[in-house]
Write an enzyme that holds these catalytic residues in place. Structure first.
Site, mmCIF file in Angstrom:
data_model
loop_
_atom_site.group_PDB
_atom_site.id
_atom_site.type_symbol
_atom_site.label_atom_id
_atom_site.label_comp_id
_atom_site.label_asym_id
_atom_site.label_seq_id
_atom_site.Cartn_x
_atom_site.Cartn_y
_atom_site.Cartn_z
ATOM 1 C CD GLU A 170 -2.538 2.014 0.577
ATOM 2 O OE1 GLU A 170 -3.329 1.006 0.141
ATOM 3 O OE2 GLU A 170 -2.222 2.883 -0.066
ATOM 4 C CD GLN A 171 -0.755 5.665 -3.194
ATOM 5 O OE1 GLN A 171 0.006 5.495 -4.091
ATOM 6 N NE2 GLN A 171 -1.949 6.479 -3.596
ATOM 7 C CE1 TYR B 244 -24.051 3.950 5.761
ATOM 8 C CE2 TYR B 244 -25.703 4.867 3.004
ATOM 9 C CZ TYR B 244 -24.137 4.461 4.141
ATOM 10 O OH TYR B 244 -22.771 4.279 3.420
ATOM 11 C CG ASP C 101 -13.220 1.657 -7.874
ATOM 12 O OD1 ASP C 101 -13.877 0.596 -7.275
ATOM 13 O OD2 ASP C 101 -13.211 2.642 -6.643
ATOM 14 N NE ARG D 187 -15.450 4.228 1.853
ATOM 15 C CZ ARG D 187 -15.754 3.467 0.818
ATOM 16 N NH1 ARG D 187 -16.818 3.312 0.648
ATOM 17 N NH2 ARG D 187 -15.268 3.125 -0.011
HETATM 18 C C1 LIG Z 1 -20.180 8.671 -2.525
HETATM 19 C C2 LIG Z 1 -19.803 6.830 -2.316
HETATM 20 C C3 LIG Z 1 -20.849 5.768 -1.681
HETATM 21 C C4 LIG Z 1 -20.166 4.458 -1.874
HETATM 22 N N1 LIG Z 1 -21.165 3.890 -1.380
HETATM 23 C C5 LIG Z 1 -20.800 2.481 -1.888
HETATM 24 C C6 LIG Z 1 -21.885 1.153 -1.255
HETATM 25 O O1 LIG Z 1 -22.379 1.675 -0.095
HETATM 26 N N2 LIG Z 1 -21.578 0.257 -1.141
HETATM 27 C C7 LIG Z 1 -21.037 0.014 -1.329
HETATM 28 O O2 LIG Z 1 -20.183 -1.364 -1.869
HETATM 29 N N3 LIG Z 1 -19.670 0.296 -2.446
HETATM 30 C C8 LIG Z 1 -19.545 1.743 -2.591
HETATM 31 N N4 LIG Z 1 -18.853 3.129 -2.919
HETATM 32 C C9 LIG Z 1 -17.840 2.571 -3.560
HETATM 33 C C10 LIG Z 1 -16.943 1.778 -3.117
HETATM 34 O O3 LIG Z 1 -16.662 2.970 -1.815
HETATM 35 C C11 LIG Z 1 -15.783 1.746 -3.670
HETATM 36 O O4 LIG Z 1 -15.688 0.637 -4.806
HETATM 37 C C12 LIG Z 1 -14.326 0.742 -3.034
HETATM 38 O O5 LIG Z 1 -14.112 1.460 -2.157
HETATM 39 C C13 LIG Z 1 -13.539 0.549 -4.065
HETATM 40 O O6 LIG Z 1 -12.193 -0.045 -3.133
HETATM 41 P P1 LIG Z 1 -10.923 -0.623 -3.601
HETATM 42 O O7 LIG Z 1 -10.570 -0.835 -2.910
HETATM 43 O O8 LIG Z 1 -11.125 -1.239 -5.184
HETATM 44 O O9 LIG Z 1 -10.507 0.812 -4.219
HETATM 45 P P2 LIG Z 1 -10.058 2.086 -3.081
HETATM 46 O O10 LIG Z 1 -10.779 1.762 -2.106
HETATM 47 O O11 LIG Z 1 -9.875 2.926 -4.041
HETATM 48 O O12 LIG Z 1 -8.373 1.595 -2.730
HETATM 49 C C14 LIG Z 1 -7.261 1.510 -3.776
HETATM 50 C C15 LIG Z 1 -6.268 1.496 -2.772
HETATM 51 O O13 LIG Z 1 -5.021 1.442 -3.357
HETATM 52 C C16 LIG Z 1 -3.755 2.151 -3.239
HETATM 53 N N5 LIG Z 1 -3.469 2.375 -4.222
HETATM 54 C C17 LIG Z 1 -2.886 3.405 -5.730
HETATM 55 N N6 LIG Z 1 -2.233 3.090 -6.484
HETATM 56 C C18 LIG Z 1 -0.909 2.809 -5.196
HETATM 57 C C19 LIG Z 1 -0.065 2.239 -5.983
HETATM 58 N N7 LIG Z 1 1.085 2.625 -6.864
HETATM 59 N N8 LIG Z 1 1.007 1.756 -5.020
HETATM 60 C C20 LIG Z 1 0.929 0.805 -4.210
HETATM 61 N N9 LIG Z 1 -1.131 1.599 -4.087
HETATM 62 C C21 LIG Z 1 -1.573 1.859 -4.247
HETATM 63 C C22 LIG Z 1 -4.876 3.448 -2.817
HETATM 64 O O14 LIG Z 1 -3.490 4.187 -1.686
HETATM 65 C C23 LIG Z 1 -5.508 2.899 -1.928
HETATM 66 O O15 LIG Z 1 -5.307 2.931 -0.405
HETATM 67 C C24 LIG Z 1 -19.288 4.143 -3.068
HETATM 68 C C25 LIG Z 1 -18.238 5.360 -3.321
HETATM 69 C C26 LIG Z 1 -18.823 6.660 -2.863
HETATM 70 C C27 LIG Z 1 -18.003 7.464 -3.900
#
Ligand SMILES: Cc1cc2nc3c(=O)[nH]c(=O)nc-3n(C[C@H](O)[C@H](O)[C@H](O)COP(=O)(O)OP(=O)(O)OC[C@H]3O[C@@H](n4cnc5c(N)ncnc54)[C@H](O)[C@@H]3O)c2cc1C
Length: 395
Positions: free
Chosen positions: A33-34, A213, A291, A107
């Site tokens: 993790e960065q 909520y 994502d 979260r």
């Molecule tokens: C307003 C809002 C409401 C939401 N509500 C919901 C909900 O109710 N239910 C639901 O299921 N989803 C919800 N979501 C969607 C959800 O938040 C995201 O889809 C989810 O958090 C994505 O997780 P992830 O681990 O894929 O990415 P992220 O949470 O973006 O994590 C990516 C990680 O990678 C790290 N990183 C990035 N680049 C590098 C690199 N080069 N080297 C090392 N580390 C790196 C970052 O620092 C970060 O920690 C919501 C989103 C928003 C914007």
């Protein structure tokens, strides 16, 4: 411990839950993790039963139940008079139907529960991935501070700005969806006089919608206020928002919505971005999840849930053995169509949720009242009943 060494880039909800699924399958897993410290946004997340099923399977059920809120229903309402458009029972009826709970969480509580289950020596903070060398048999990641260890498989769980995705498929900018979201948390006692029931409420109105909520064992009310904007002028995607601006955007809405916004001291404004669906997620021994490969508008509350599913299915595919690159192709074939479908549904809800008053909105409301749309069991069963640990194609 099976031989396979798997590196996961990113310790968001997607990366951490994938790491746990991979560890449970017996692999030698390391997370990079960065950030120097873990810190999810001060906001809520809904964990639907397709995701809680995976988390329960990973042994996190007790910890989730301790900090989560178990809502009675998901209540979709009209923006001005508060009329019920659809009220979908959650809690007991949902658990009887889908086998696992629907939770509302802070979260940070979810991230902390996931991180606590990963042995500290496997979580490498302050590691920003900058390059990948894949020679077909081995993958070697490089971090800003130097080369990393050799791996058999690398998983990019590095979010919507994904470096891994850019390295695999070339640079491409995410697109602004035309929506911004004001988000924040309010101490529950500050809105006690509004007698808000323990439900997730979605208020749908012209050009915007408002969601709230409880989270944090009921001590906090989470709100997300989505409004449409033509452009997003700021550099940063998240910024301290102006609570007055948020209140102005909901002028004329139901007193409960305005009452919640009146209690807001601090809000953050997020520009909502997404990307068109990819036609592949993997290349050789490197793949993507969450994502990084399927960012979506949060209008089905499924972004994190789909990321959690990704990790579970990835672990199953790798555990089946054989060539890791083929296992990643199987994972992609199982996951990509489903995540793409959820992405599309989430995007459609921008139009559906934000219809102006008029004939189209009345038709939508009548369809909702008749049942079978939106978050009704009939409409979401293909999402909620999915078991990502026993994946079948076409689901
Ligand atoms: C307003 C809002 C409401 C939401 N509500 C919901 C909900 O109710 N239910 C639901 O299921 N989803 C919800 N979501 C969607 C959800 O938040 C995201 O889809 C989810 O958090 C994505 O997780 P992830 O681990 O894929 O990415 P992220 O949470 O973006 O994590 C990516 C990680 O990678 C790290 N990183 C990035 N680049 C590098 C690199 N080069 N080297 C090392 N580390 C790196 C970052 O620092 C970060 O920690 C919501 C989103 C928003 C914007």
């Amino acid at each position: 411990m099976r031989g396979l060494r798997v590196g996961v880039v990113g310790a968001g909800i997607g990366g951490l839950s994938a790491a746990l699924s991979l560890l449970a399958a017996g692999f030698d897993v390391h997370v990079y993790e960065q950030a120097r410290a873990l810190g999810e946004a001060g906001a809520g997340v809904q964990v639907s039963p397709n995701a809680s099923r995976v988390l329960y399977g990973l042994g996190l059920g007790g910890e989730l139940a301790r900090t989560a809120v178990r809502p009675l229903a998901l209540h979709q309402r009209r923006w001005d008079d508060g009329r019920t458009l659809l009220r979908t029972p959650l809690a007991d009826p949902l658990e009887e139907r889908f086998g696992f709970p629907h939770y509302q969480m802070h979260r940070a509580d979810l991230q902390a529960a996931l991180a606590a289950a990963i042995p500290a020596e496997r979580l490498h903070l302050g590691h920003r991935l900058v390059a990948i060398a894949d020679d077909g048999d081995r993958v070697r990641p490089s971090f800003a501070g130097g080369a990393g260890q050799e791996l058999d498989v690398l998983v990019g769980a590095d979010g919507i700005h994904s470096t891994v995705r850019g390295l695999l498929f070339g640079p491409e900018r995410p697109r602004f969806t035309g929506c911004v979201a004001y988000r924040g948390l309010i101490a529950a006692e500050r809105v006690r006089d509004l007698s808000i029931e323990v439900t997730a409420q979605v208020w749908m109105g012209p050009g915007g919608h408002f969601v709230h909520y409880y989270v944090g064992s009921g001590r906090l009310l989470n709100f997300v206020a989505v409004v449409e904007r033509d452009t997003w002028g700021r550099e940063s995607w998240t910024d301290r928002g102006d609570a007055g601006e948020a209140r102005a955007a909901y002028d004329g809405w139901h007193p409960q919505v305005r009452g919640i916004l009146a209690a807001v001291d601090e809000t953050f404004v997020w520009a909502l971005f997404d990307r068109p669906p990819l036609d592949r997620w993997s290349s050789g021994r490197v793949t993507l999840l969450g994502d990084a490969c399927h960012p979506m508008l949060p209008f089905m509350a499924q972004g994190a849930a789909q990321a959690i599913e990704d990790g579970a299915t990835l672990a199953v595919c790798l555990a089946e053995g054989g060539d890791p690159a083929e296992a990643l192709s199987r994972y992609e074939r199982l996951r990509l169509p489903r995540a793409t479908r959820v992405q599309a549904l989430s995007a459609d809800n921008k139009t559906r949720f934000h219809l102006p008053d008029g004939a189209d909105q009345r038709a939508r409301d009548e369809a909702m009242t008749a049942g079978g749309t939106d978050f009704s069991y009939r409409a979401v069963e293909w999402i909620y009943e999915h078991d990502a640990t026993a994946p079948r194609s076409g689901h």
